[in-house]
Structure formats: structure tokens, C-alpha cells
Design an enzyme around this catalytic site. Structure first.
Site, PDB file in Angstrom:
ATOM      1  N   LYS A 141     -20.830   8.078   7.917  1.00 44.23           N
ATOM      2  CA  LYS A 141     -19.762   9.072   7.992  1.00 44.23           C
ATOM      3  C   LYS A 141     -19.107   9.045   9.376  1.00 44.23           C
ATOM      4  O   LYS A 141     -19.794   9.128  10.396  1.00 44.23           O
ATOM      5  CB  LYS A 141     -20.339  10.467   7.756  1.00 44.23           C
ATOM      6  CG  LYS A 141     -20.438  10.821   6.283  1.00 44.23           C
ATOM      7  CD  LYS A 141     -21.056  12.190   6.118  1.00 44.23           C
ATOM      8  CE  LYS A 141     -20.112  13.164   5.478  1.00 44.23           C
ATOM      9  NZ  LYS A 141     -20.754  14.456   5.197  1.00 44.23           N
TER      10      LYS A 141
HETATM   11  O1  LIG Z   1     -21.009  16.687   3.545  1.00 47.24           O
HETATM   12  C1  LIG Z   1     -19.871  17.114   3.397  1.00 47.24           C
HETATM   13  C2  LIG Z   1     -19.345  18.203   4.202  1.00 47.24           C
HETATM   14  O2  LIG Z   1     -19.875  18.067   5.474  1.00 47.24           O
HETATM   15  C3  LIG Z   1     -19.688  19.528   3.596  1.00 47.24           C
HETATM   16  O3  LIG Z   1     -19.247  19.526   2.271  1.00 47.24           O
HETATM   17  C4  LIG Z   1     -19.125  20.715   4.353  1.00 47.24           C
HETATM   18  O4  LIG Z   1     -19.317  21.880   3.628  1.00 47.24           O
HETATM   19  P1  LIG Z   1     -19.130  23.352   4.230  1.00 47.24           P
HETATM   20  O5  LIG Z   1     -17.719  23.536   4.605  1.00 47.24           O
HETATM   21  O6  LIG Z   1     -19.555  24.235   3.138  1.00 47.24           O
HETATM   22  O7  LIG Z   1     -19.985  23.403   5.448  1.00 47.24           O
END
Ligand SMILES: O=C[C@H](O)[C@H](O)COP(=O)(O)O
Ligand SMILES: O=P(O)(O)OC[C@H]1O[C@](O)(CO)[C@@H](O)[C@@H]1O
Length: 926
Positions: A141
Site C-alpha cells: 500500500k
Molecule cells: O484499509 C483500508 C482503509 O485504510 C480503511 O478502509 C480506512 O477505514 P476508516 O476510514 O474506517 O478508518
């Protein structure tokens, strides 16, 4: 069966992924179940997810502990534990990845959020993680910051899968798609393949609504001209933005430019809807799933959203519906006073900051736990770290795998022997075949009415099995097992009483085939079986031995049911996971596959494919060796009660492996509770349920080095065998001893033989002359200063114990029946000795201990004082064909060992009780 709504998502071209990772989910089969149920086809993680997982349980301690003791910093510990989780998850998704030809089944790991503003460092880190993960179905990522964009191109051009994270605007989405396409084009230009590269662009949904709604609310509350419009726009910004993104996504990847790449195998960079859990309870909880369904997309949902969607999610047209309305919302937002560019810039900034905050918090947690582990080392923290470093410098693990005997000795004969003593490293991998070969035997024996096993064998041929039987018990369909490893006539008769002939399978276990006790037991039960069972006697006997031993020949001659061959390249004390341990385990009906599973994962952790700092065997070995090298040679074992039976196996392993050339590790097992310990000890606590936590904590509080080894269940025994074996060999390497021979055991055996030969000639054993006696007992040994004025046995012991010096231990070697009653007596005795002398004590029942700690007594450092206890037998039994009863064999063994200890100038006395041993006979320690 109708398809679940999650499976309908898949049919609509959208992959449901889980926005969560946690080692608990990996270990308890939770993730495997979600996959098996068809609920999810991939996983995403981020620093917040890891922070919650690490902070939420102590499950990561298994990774933190060894790495902290090896001196690693929190960041490297974090990446190690993340890599372990991501790899394990990726392996669970691998079948999906294979079946979909690489379209699905991915697990994502994020580069450190601290690098989000550096292109160069992000690229380096992405390459490093990709290499470490070493799995085709992982994605790295990378944040979609301005600095992240060129990094995406560069990393894709390297052929690495990328999940672009933290996207909050339509414009940034376009830049991300561009960065991906450019990366592919670069590769094509460089004539490199692109068909294996996968990527997705993670658009963060809910956070847009949270921010925009907040601003809209203020506008509504202000009550100006925009307030009506603002109120109508509430809860619409996120989905409208995403639907617009979806349209651009479709166009981009249908474009001629991309089609050229597609012709070369280039894959669409899928849009991933992230941040899809509902944050505002006033809205439908699955809004960000239902509204955004579309082909070639992914929705990563936290567990709650997965559950909710499975329960009541509807699969409709999703992202393809209401594009015009979405465009209108986006056009209205600025009219209502919302600057979406500003919103996305803020979200990006906050997103990076919040991941950095999570990351810092998780590092803090790791740091805190690391410090706890190091603190638990007392003053050994630095020596342990150095011991691990020394093993790393020696390249110990790889060299051991390559059978490099120079790790332990330069002696050519020793080296030759080591060449055929490292087979145990491969034992877990070979175990499945052994288990399969033994399974039919259980069914056959039970069909023939056998329900019990009496295992006749000494040391390594029985201690592993004893441990298994006592920790894991008898399985539902299994046979009950007992061990006979004592020549004491009462003990032999008790075994005979238990082993009713028709019901019992006799297992004769001896690697060498020449161990006299095992042969005496075999001859005793063979004669009995022949008398009762006649020609069927052989059906009740099985031998486990090396190829071509005298035992294998006798077994053939006598028509034993089977001769199970052991691995000639595994020494006795390292054989628990070979035929010696696995065959009885299968017959006891234990879940041998599970036992092997824990052994296999430990083997992997202890192999050269794992960094040495994470190797649990190395950690334990370094701890023990560091102790020994600092004068703390007594390894005191504290176990929760359910694991107590592990002690005797460990005793043999470490004492017989290390106790030679005047060096050695002294295992102190099953010690009574004490208030005070001498400083020559280290403690290892095998923790299952914490019942003895206080005892361990007490030692730690007193400043003694303590290593806690947690067990999740008795089946961790498989792993523990491997861990302690690796630890012992590593410790021996640092101590400079060969852990695979037992050079000082033979002398006792020779002296015993001389004594029994004399008995056969003269009809009596030469017991020697006592140095002191009364009506209860006679004392044998070298003259002791002060003994002449001793008025009681207590006085004699006081005189004897006066020789104790700092750093000594007192070994009680008892040739009496081994049962709970005698154990109680000796526990009190040991307690009294330590209270008087502050010296650790050990307890061995003879002749059993001769095949275990006996090597250390004679070959180790001269820091043991030995109290040998013998007694008149209360009954006796003749050994068929030996022309002597068991009582004579037992006495000769006691005398043989005693003589050997004397010849080695050990401080030793023998107390011979003139009556059979019983309660209250052991003298008071004054
Ligand atoms: O892994 C993906 C993102 O980091 C995650 O969906 C973020 O979600 P949130 O906004 O609920 O923290
Ligand atoms: O399996 P065997 O050859 O009977 O040996 C039993 C035990 O005796 C010893 O050789 C010591 O006498 C141990 O090392 C071994 O585990």
C-alpha cells in the site's frame, strides 16, 4: 442453497475484502472460515488496524519477545510481526488467487506512513517489503500523496503489486490511474512482462461524508441562504463522488491507451472502496456497500460491515445507478459553500497524520512490551542479546542444517558421530508418513481386544512418550499407556498388575537394542505372555529399534507383531517426534496431526528461513547459555500443573546433552515452593493458564532472570520439543560441548555389569562397608569429617551437607518406587535441604535418571552433592534367563553408579534403609 448477499457481490464483479487483520483471527481459524464460507476474497490492513490488533491482545508477544531479547528496535519488530501475519493470510488466500488466475485473493501491507511525503523512501520500502513478503498475492500500500504518485509508477515499473491508499478526490483518483498506467508503460518499454501485476486504487468513502456533513451542518445551523441546499446535500457527498470516480474508472480502462496495455496482459487497476463502515448511525449501515457495487471493484469492509451486509445487504445496480444525480450533487456542493478540493486536502493531511499517530502508538506498545521482556532477564539482558548475536555471527542455524559438526567439536570422532545425529531436524516433516503407517495398527489391536500399552524403555525411548501421555492423555478411541522404566521390583510388579496380558500391547523401545533394563523388562513380560497367551504372545509385542540391532533380531525370532524401525540418524533424547514418540501417540488416540502441526510451525520458525532474532529455539538457547556463562547454570523449570510432565523430558535433553567435559547445565525440575533462591539460577516458566504465575513472578521480582514460554494448549508440546532441542544444541554450541554424545554413561553400566557378574559367580552382591549405621539405615561413602560423633541419620546428613558451597546443587538419587507417595516424601526432603543450604536440589529415581541426568552428574562440573537412597525391597521378581531377580539388578545399578560418582571424586553418600522405603523415613534436615 441461495447465494449470500456477499456472494452476490462477487457475481456482480465486486470482491468483498476484509478491512482487518489480527493474529487471533489467523490462529483461531476465523479468517479461514470467512474464506471457506465464501464471504471474503481478500484482506486489507493499515497502521490503525495493526495498532488495534497489537494493542488489543498479547498474542503478538510470541514475536515481540525473541526479537526484543535479540535487541531489535520496535520498528523492526513491527515489520516482522506484520510480515508474519500478511504472509499467513496470503497463504490462506492463495487458492483464490490461483483459481482466479491472479484476479483476486490479495492481502495488503502499507509502507510506513512516516514515508508518505518521500518518493524515494517509499519506493525503497515498497521494494523491501515486497521482497520480505515473498508472495505473489500481496499488495504494497502506497499513499496517494503528491510524493506517492511517482512512487506508484516506479514501484509498478518494478513489477510489484500496489494498493494505492488515502485517495479522497476525483482529481487525485485520476492521477493515481495515470501513475499506474505509466508504470505499466514503462515496463512495456523496458520489454518486461506486465501480465502478473495487480493494483487497486483505494478511495476512502465514509471520511468524505463525515467531513462534508460536518461542514454542511454548520451551514444549516447558521441558517443563511444556503441552509436549505446544505440540508438536502447531507449524506450525499461521498457516494456521489464515488459514482463519478467509477465513471472515470470505466472510461480510463476502456480507453485506447489502456487497451494497448491490456493486449499485453495488463490488468485493470480495480477501484477499491475503502472506509466503508458507516460512521453516522442515522444512515443505513450498509450504504457504502450497496451504493457502490460495480464490476472490477473491491469493497473492503471491517468485520461489522461484512456481518451487516451478509445479514441484510441488497445487491442492486450500485455504482451504475444515479450517475446524473451524483453529478448534480457535486455541482451543488460548491454552491452550498463546500470546497471539495479543500475537503480532500484536509482529509489527506488528516489521513496521513492519523496513520502516523497509530503507527507511533503501536511502536510505543511494542517498545513497552520489549522493555518488559528485557527487564525479565534481570542482569542477563545484555548477555542474552550478545549470545544471540554470537549465534548469528556463527551462522548457527544454517550451519546446523548443513550438518556442520564444527559448531560443537573439532574432535574427528565426535564430528563423525554428529554427522549421523542431526536427523531430528527433519523429523516433523517426516512425521505424517509415520502417523499414517501406524493408524491401522490401532484399529487392529483394538479389534483383538487390546486396550492398554505398557512401554518398556529407558531415557529417550520413553520420556517423550511419558510426557505425551501425561499432558495429552488418552484419546477417545485410543489405548491407555503406562511406562516402565524402573527396575525396582515393586514398580515392576505394579506394572505387571496393571498390564493384564490379554488386554495389553507391550512396546519394547530401545534405539540401541542393548539397554539392559529394557531387555530385562521384555524378558519378564515375554515369559508371562507366553505362559498365558501361548502362541499368541508375539501378537502382543512390538519393538521400536534401529535397523539390525540385537533387539530387532530377538523380536523377529520371537515373532513380535511388528518391528518398527527408528531413524538411525536421531539420537535417543531427540527422538520424541520420530517413530519413538509418534507411534505410541497414535495408539493413545491423540490428535497426532495437531501435535505435528505445532512441531512443523516451530520447525519453520527455528529454520534458516526465519530471521535468527525471531527464532524461539535460539532465544531459549541463548538465555540458557548466557546464564551458564555467567555462573547461573541451574535452569529452574516452573510449569503450570498441566504441563508438569514436560520436566523429565527436558531434564534428559539438557543434562545429557550438555553435562560433559566438566561443563553442564543443571535442570532443576519439580522443585518444591521456596521463599528464597540462590543467585546461580535462571528460571523458565511454561505458562498454560497462569496457575503458577505468582511463583514465576516472585522469582522475577527477586531479580532472577525469567523467561516465560506461553502454551496455548497441551498440543503446543510438538512445538516445545523442537524449541528445546534447538535451544539445547545452540546453548551447547556457545558452551563448547557436543550435545549428541553421552561419554560418561557407559562407566556406570560397566561397573553394574561387573557387580552382576560377581553376583552370578558368588551368589551375592558386594555392598561395601558402611561408614556409619544404626538400626534403621547404613551409610556408605568416603569418610566424612565429623561423622564419628553423628548420633542420628539427621546428624549424618548435616555433616554431609556441610560440604555445600556456593554454586553447588544437591542431587537426590533414589532407588525406590516412583509414585505420588514417595514423590511427596522427596518434595519435603528437597524443601528442607534448600531451606538449610539455599542450594537447588534435583530428584532422580534410579535407574531411570542414569539415562537422563546421570551423564551430567558424572561428566558435568563437580558442583553436585549426591545423596543416593536405596532400601530393602518389599517384594521381588525373577528376571527369566538372567539368573537374578530385579532387586539384584536394581541394587547393582545403584552401586555401579555410586562407584562411578566416587571414582569421579563427586561428593556422594548412600543411605541404605534396612526396611522397604516408606513414609517418614527420610531424616530431618537440621
Ligand atoms: O484499509 C483500508 C482503509 O485504510 C480503511 O478502509 C480506512 O477505514 P476508516 O476510514 O474506517 O478508518
Ligand atoms: O534407546 P536406548 O538405546 O535403549 O537408550 C536409552 C537411553 O539410554 C541412554 O543411552 C543413556 O544410557 C540415553 O541416551 C538413551 O535415551
Amino acid at each position: 442453497m441461495s447465494k449470500s448477499s456477499l456472494q452476490q457481490l462477487v457475481d456482480a464483479g465486486q470482491s468483498p475484502w476484509l478491512d482487518n487483520i489480527d493474529r487471533r483471527l489467523l490462529k483461531d481459524g476465523g479468517l479461514a472460515k470467512l474464506i471457506a464460507d465464501g464471504d471474503i476474497t481478500g484482506v486489507t490492513s493499515n497502521p490503525t488496524i495493526f495498532n488495534n490488533a497489537i494493542g488489543g491482545s498479547r498474542i503478538y508477544d510470541e514475536t515481540i519477545q525473541p526479537m526484543a531479547l535479540a535487541g531489535n528496535d520496535p520498528e523492526s519488530i513491527f515489520y516482522q510481526l506484520a510480515i508474519e501475519d500478511i504472509r499467513q493470510a496470503a497463504d490462506l488466500f492463495r487458492p483464490i488467487y490461483d483459481q482466479t488466475n491472479g484476479a483476486d485473493g490479495y492481502v495488503s501491507l502499507e509502507v510506513s506512513p512516516k514515508l508518505a511525503r518521500s518518493t524515494k523512501k517509499t519506493v525503497e520500502e515498497a521494494k523491501r517489503l515486497w521482497k520480505l513478503l515473498n508472495r505473489p498475492n500481496v499488495m504494497i500500500k502506497i499513499p496517494a500523496t503528491l510524493q506517492g504518485l511517482p512512487a506508484i509508477t516506479a514501484v509498478i515499473a518494478e513489477g510489484i503489486n500496489v494498493n494505492v491508499t488515502l485517495i479522497f478526490s476525483i482529481e487525485r483518483y485520476q492521477a493515481v490511474a495515470e501513475a499506474y498506467i505509466r508504470g505499466l508503460e514503462k515496463r512495456v518499454k523496458a520489454k518486461k512482462p506486465i501480465d502478473h501485476i495487480a493494483s487497486c486504487a483505494s478511495f476512502f468513502v465514509s471520511r468524505i461524508d463525515t467531513k462534508v456533513d460536518g461542514q454542511l451542518r454548520k451551514i444549516v445551523e447558521a441558517g443563511g441562504s444556503n441552509s436549505k441546499l446544505a440540508s438536502e446535500l447531507m449524506g450525499k457527498a461521498a457516494v456521489s463522488t464515488c459514482k463519478t470516480v467509477f465513471g472515470i474508472f470505466e472510461e480510463t480502462f476502456a480507453s485506447e491507451r489502456f487497451q494497448k496495455l491490456a493486449a499485453k496482459g495488463g490488468r485493470i487497476q480495480r477501484t477499491l472502496w475503502a472506509s466503508t463502515s458507516m460512521k453516522n448511525p442515522a444512515y443505513r449501515d450498509v450504504l457504502y456497500v450497496e451504493s457502490l457495487i460495480g464490476a472490477n471493484t473491491i469493497n473492503t469492509m471491517p468485520p461489522g460491515t461484512v456481518k451487516a451486509f451478509k445479514d441484510h445487504g441488497q445487491v442492486g445496480k450500485g455504482a451504475n445507478e444515479g450517475k446524473a444525480e451524483a453529478a448534480k450533487v457535486l455541482a451543488d456542493l460548491p454552491k452550498a459553500g463546500i470546497d471539495m478540493m479543500e475537503v480532500s486536502a484536509q482529509l489527506e493531511d488528516e489521513g496521513v497524520k492519523s496513520f502516523i499517530a497509530s503507527y507511533k502508538e503501536l511502536l510505543k506498545t511494542i517498545d513497552k512490551r520489549s522493555k518488559e521482556f528485557r527487564k525479565s532477564m534481570g542482569n542477563l539482558a545484555v548477555p542474552v542479546e550478545n549470545a544471540i548475536k554470537a549465534l548469528k555471527e556463527k551462522d548457527f542455524v544454517a550451519r546446523m542444517e548443513n550438518k556442520d559438526a564444527s559448531l560443537w567439536t573439532m574432535d574427528p570422532a565426535g564430528q563423525k558421530e554428529i554427522g549421523i545425529r542431526l536427523g531430528w531436524l527433519a523429523a516433523p516433516a517426516k512425521g505424517a508418513a509415520i502417523i499414517e503407517s501406524i493408524k491401522p495398527l490401532l484399529a487392529e489391536c483394538k479389534e483383538e481386544g487390546m486396550s492398554r500399552i505398557l512401554l518398556l524403555g529407558m531415557g529417550g525411548s520413553s520420556l517423550g512418550v511419558e510426557t505425551m501421555s501425561l499432558i495429552l492423555g488418552t484419546g477417545e478411541a485410543g489405548m491407555e499407556l503406562k511406562i516402565l522404566d524402573m527396575t525396582n521390583p515393586d514398580q515392576v510388579l505394579a506394572a505387571a498388575h496393571w498390564a493384564s496380558l490379554k488386554k495389553t500391547l507391550f512396546f519394547v523401545g530401545s534405539k540401541s537394542g542393548s539397554t539392559s533394563e529394557s531387555n530385562a523388562f521384555m524378558d519378564y513380560f515375554w515369559e508371562k505372555a507366553q505362559k498365558t497367551l501361548g502362541k499368541k504372545a508375539g501378537r502382543h509385542f512390538i519393538a521400536i529399534t534401529d535397523p539390525e540391532t540385537s533387539l530387532s533380531k530377538v523380536a523377529e525370532e520371537r515373532g513380535f507383531r511388528k518391528v518398527l524401525l527408528s531413524d538411525p540418524e536421531v539420537g535417543g533424547r531427540y527422538s520424541a517426534l520420530t517413530m519413538f514418540g509418534l507411534a505410541p501417540s497414535v495408539l493413545m488416540g491423540q490428535d497426532t496431526d495437531k501435535l505435528l502441526e505445532t512441531a512443523l510451525s516451530m520447525s519453520e520458525l527455528c529454520s534458516s528461513s526465519t530471521p535468527i532474532e525471531r527464532n524461539p529455539g535460539i532465544m531459549l538457547g541463548a538465555f540458557i547459555a548466557a546464564g551458564v556463562l555467567k555462573g547461573k547454570d541451574k535452569v529452574t523449570l516452573i510449569t503450570d500443573p498441566e504441563l508438569a510432565a514436560f520436566g523429565p523430558w527436558v531434564e534428559q535433553l539438557i543434562a545429557e546433552s550438555s553435562g560433559k567435559n566438566g561443563k553442564g547445565i543443571v535442570p532443576v525440575d519439580a522443585e518444591p515452593k521456596l521463599d528464597f533462591y540462590s543467585t546461580d539460577r535462571v528460571f523458565v516458566y511454561l505458562r498454560l493458564n497462569g496457575k503458577n504465575e505468582r511463583r514465576a513472578a516472585k522469582a522475577r521480582r527477586a531479580g532472577h532472570p525469567l523467561l516465560v514460554l506461553p502454551w496455548n494448549s497441551g498440543y503446543d508440546l510438538g512445538g516445545a520439543f523442537v524449541q528445546w532441542e534447538v535451544a539445547t544444541t545452540a546453548a551447547c554450541c556457545l558452551m563448547g560441548v557436543n550435545p549428541f554424545d553421552q561419554p560418561d554413561v557407559q562407566e556406570s553400566k560397566v561397573r553394574t555389569k561387573q557387580l552382576t557378574d560377581a553376583y552370578l559367580k558368588d551368589g551375592k552382591l558386594n555392598m561395601g562397608s558402611p561408614i556409619w549405621e544404626n538400626e534403621v539405615a547404613a551409610i556408605y561413602g568416603d569418610h566424612l569429617n565429623g561423622i564419628d560423633s553423628a548420633k542420628s541419620l539427621s546428624d549424618v546428613l548435616s555433616v554431609f551437607l556441610k560440604q555445600v558451597q556456593i554454586g553447588d546443587y544437591v542431587g537426590v538419587n533414589a532407588y525406590v518406587p516412583r509414585n505420588d507417595r514417595t514423590m511427596n516424601e522427596f518434595t519435603k526432603f528437597r524443601s528442607a535441604i534448600t531451606k538449610k543450604t539455599v542450594t537447588p536440589t534435583t530428584l532422580g529415581y534410579g535407574p531411570r535418571f542414569q539415562h537422563s541426568t546421570g551423564q551430567l552428574h558424572k561428566g558435568g562440573a563437580n558442583n553436585g552433592l549426591f545423596i543416593e537412597i536405596t532400601a530393602e525391597p518389599s517384594a521381588d521378581a525373577e528376571i527369566p534367563g538372567w539368573k537374578m531377580p530385579f532387586s539384584v539388578l536394581e541394587a547393582a545399578q545403584a552401586l555401579g553408579d555410586f562407584d562411578t560418582l566416587q571414582s569421579r571424586k563427586r561428593r556422594v553418600i548412600r543411605i541404605h534403609f534396612k526396611k522397604p522405603f516408606g513414609r517418614g523415613m527420610l531424616p530431618e534436615i537440621k
